[in-house]
Design an enzyme around this catalytic site. Structure first.
Site, PDB file in Angstrom:
ATOM      1  N   LYS A  95      58.305  55.909  28.268  1.00 30.16           N
ATOM      2  CA  LYS A  95      56.912  55.986  28.676  1.00 30.16           C
ATOM      3  C   LYS A  95      56.509  57.440  28.513  1.00 30.16           C
ATOM      4  O   LYS A  95      56.970  58.318  29.238  1.00 30.16           O
ATOM      5  CB  LYS A  95      56.716  55.530  30.115  1.00 30.16           C
ATOM      6  CG  LYS A  95      55.230  55.408  30.448  1.00 30.16           C
ATOM      7  CD  LYS A  95      54.935  55.606  31.898  1.00 30.16           C
ATOM      8  CE  LYS A  95      53.415  55.708  32.062  1.00 30.16           C
ATOM      9  NZ  LYS A  95      53.055  56.089  33.432  1.00 30.16           N
TER      10      LYS A  95
ATOM     11  N   GLY B  29      47.838  58.316  41.161  1.00 29.33           N
ATOM     12  CA  GLY B  29      48.051  58.450  42.590  1.00 29.33           C
ATOM     13  C   GLY B  29      46.808  58.404  43.451  1.00 29.33           C
ATOM     14  O   GLY B  29      46.904  58.568  44.678  1.00 29.33           O
TER      15      GLY B  29
ATOM     16  N   ASN C  70      52.696  52.256  41.000  1.00 29.25           N
ATOM     17  CA  ASN C  70      53.734  52.971  41.735  1.00 29.25           C
ATOM     18  C   ASN C  70      53.248  53.365  43.127  1.00 29.25           C
ATOM     19  O   ASN C  70      53.668  52.813  44.141  1.00 29.25           O
ATOM     20  CB  ASN C  70      54.192  54.196  40.950  1.00 29.25           C
ATOM     21  CG  ASN C  70      55.356  54.946  41.577  1.00 29.25           C
ATOM     22  OD1 ASN C  70      55.849  55.919  41.035  1.00 29.25           O
ATOM     23  ND2 ASN C  70      55.853  54.506  42.724  1.00 29.25           N
ATOM     24  N   THR C  71      52.312  54.312  43.189  1.00 32.29           N
ATOM     25  CA  THR C  71      51.909  54.893  44.468  1.00 32.29           C
ATOM     26  C   THR C  71      51.473  53.851  45.490  1.00 32.29           C
ATOM     27  O   THR C  71      51.856  53.917  46.667  1.00 32.29           O
ATOM     28  CB  THR C  71      50.773  55.908  44.252  1.00 32.29           C
ATOM     29  OG1 THR C  71      51.242  56.954  43.397  1.00 32.29           O
ATOM     30  CG2 THR C  71      50.308  56.503  45.577  1.00 32.29           C
TER      31      THR C  71
ATOM     32  N   ALA D   2      47.912  53.747  36.116  1.00 29.27           N
ATOM     33  CA  ALA D   2      47.457  54.824  37.012  1.00 29.27           C
ATOM     34  C   ALA D   2      46.197  54.448  37.772  1.00 29.27           C
ATOM     35  O   ALA D   2      45.240  53.923  37.219  1.00 29.27           O
ATOM     36  CB  ALA D   2      47.223  56.131  36.265  1.00 29.27           C
ATOM     37  N   GLY D   3      46.247  54.728  39.079  1.00 27.82           N
ATOM     38  CA  GLY D   3      45.077  54.605  39.935  1.00 27.82           C
ATOM     39  C   GLY D   3      44.878  53.263  40.607  1.00 27.82           C
ATOM     40  O   GLY D   3      43.976  53.122  41.432  1.00 27.82           O
TER      41      GLY D   3
END
Length: 261
Positions: free
Chosen positions: A101, A162, A210-211, A188-189
């Site tokens: 990635k 994040g 993830n976050t 992301a986000g």
């Protein structure tokens, strides 16, 4: 339709799950492993700066079963193409993977991907035989250039890494999806399962989270919720989501029924 009849295909490899998950920010590696299992994912990203590729013990890879998951090293923290390529080569030499990635984020305050350096690194790594999944600005022209360079997916951001703000780049991602012939992974986000469902409903091939999972009060339960959100969104997309209308329209007929006709 079931998960076996609608696989996600990346570089010729078939995956049942359309949810990719990261490994950062968890309170412990053990909890990360439990959340990964609950998510149903088959692809897990691991930041190379947090892995000692030469170590036999004591790193995050000890908690992930390579028979169960594709371990996807990411070049998080790389500031330019040269650094990203070096990290990818280290992962391959260390026996982790020749999938990568690709992340090139030179500014730590916003972590937005560098368009020029991302394309440059993709071209180098593809020529060296890597399967490259690049994190990118939501730019349809860049997506086409990355695909032409040999990228196995394109991964436009929904909002900055994040932030949990959801999909703020929807129109651009829709243009990318309309033109892409490789999977489009919204990366992301994404901060809630509804964000993942939204991405899948409008045609994304997969999402990466993830976050939102790692920092939840109950990461395992949140991982399960993202799994369900991703599956529901994909099912809705395949079923054909009803179009929006400007005027109200009754769901039951207004004539015939009351008069017994």
């Amino acid at each position: 339709m079931n998960e076996f009849s609608d696989p996600l295909i990346i570089a010729g490899r078939r995956f049942r799950s359309r949810l990719l998950v990261g490994t950062g920010k968890f309170p412990s590696p053990e909890l990360m492993a439990k959340a990964a299992a609950a998510s149903g994912t088959e692809i897990i990203t691991v930041a190379l700066r947090r892995v000692d590729a030469g170590a036999a013990q004591g790193n995050i890879l000890d908690h992930l079963d390579p028979e169960r998951y594709l371990i996807l090293p990411n070049t998080s923290g790389a500031r330019d193409a040269e650094e990203a390529v070096r990290l990818a080569r280290l992962a391959k030499a260390g026996g982790i993977s020749d999938w990568v990635k690709l992340e090139v984020t030179p500014h730590p305050a916003h972590l937005l991907p560098d368009t020029v350096e991302t394309l440059k690194a993709t071209e180098i790594l593809v020529k060296e035989g890597f399967v490259v999944l690049p994190y990118m600005q939501p730019d349809p022209i860049l997506a086409r250039q990355l695909e032409e360079a040999g990228a196995a997916t394109v991964m436009p951001l929904g909002s900055p890494i994040g932030t949990n703000r959801g999909i703020q780049t929807r129109d651009a991602i829709l243009m990318i999806i309309a033109e892409a012939s490789v999977p489009v992974v919204v990366d992301a986000g994404l901060g809630a399962p509804s964000h993942a469902a939204d991405a899948m409903e409008f045609g994304a091939g997969a999402v990466l989270v993830n976050t939102a999972i790692a920092t939840a009060e109950d990461p395992v339960a949140m991982a399960r919720a993202f799994r369900l959100g991703t599956e529901a969104g994909r099912m809705a997309y395949l079923a054909g989501t009803a179009r929006e209308k400007s005027n109200a329209e009754a769901s039951s007929p207004l004539t015939g029924f009351l008069g017994g006709q």
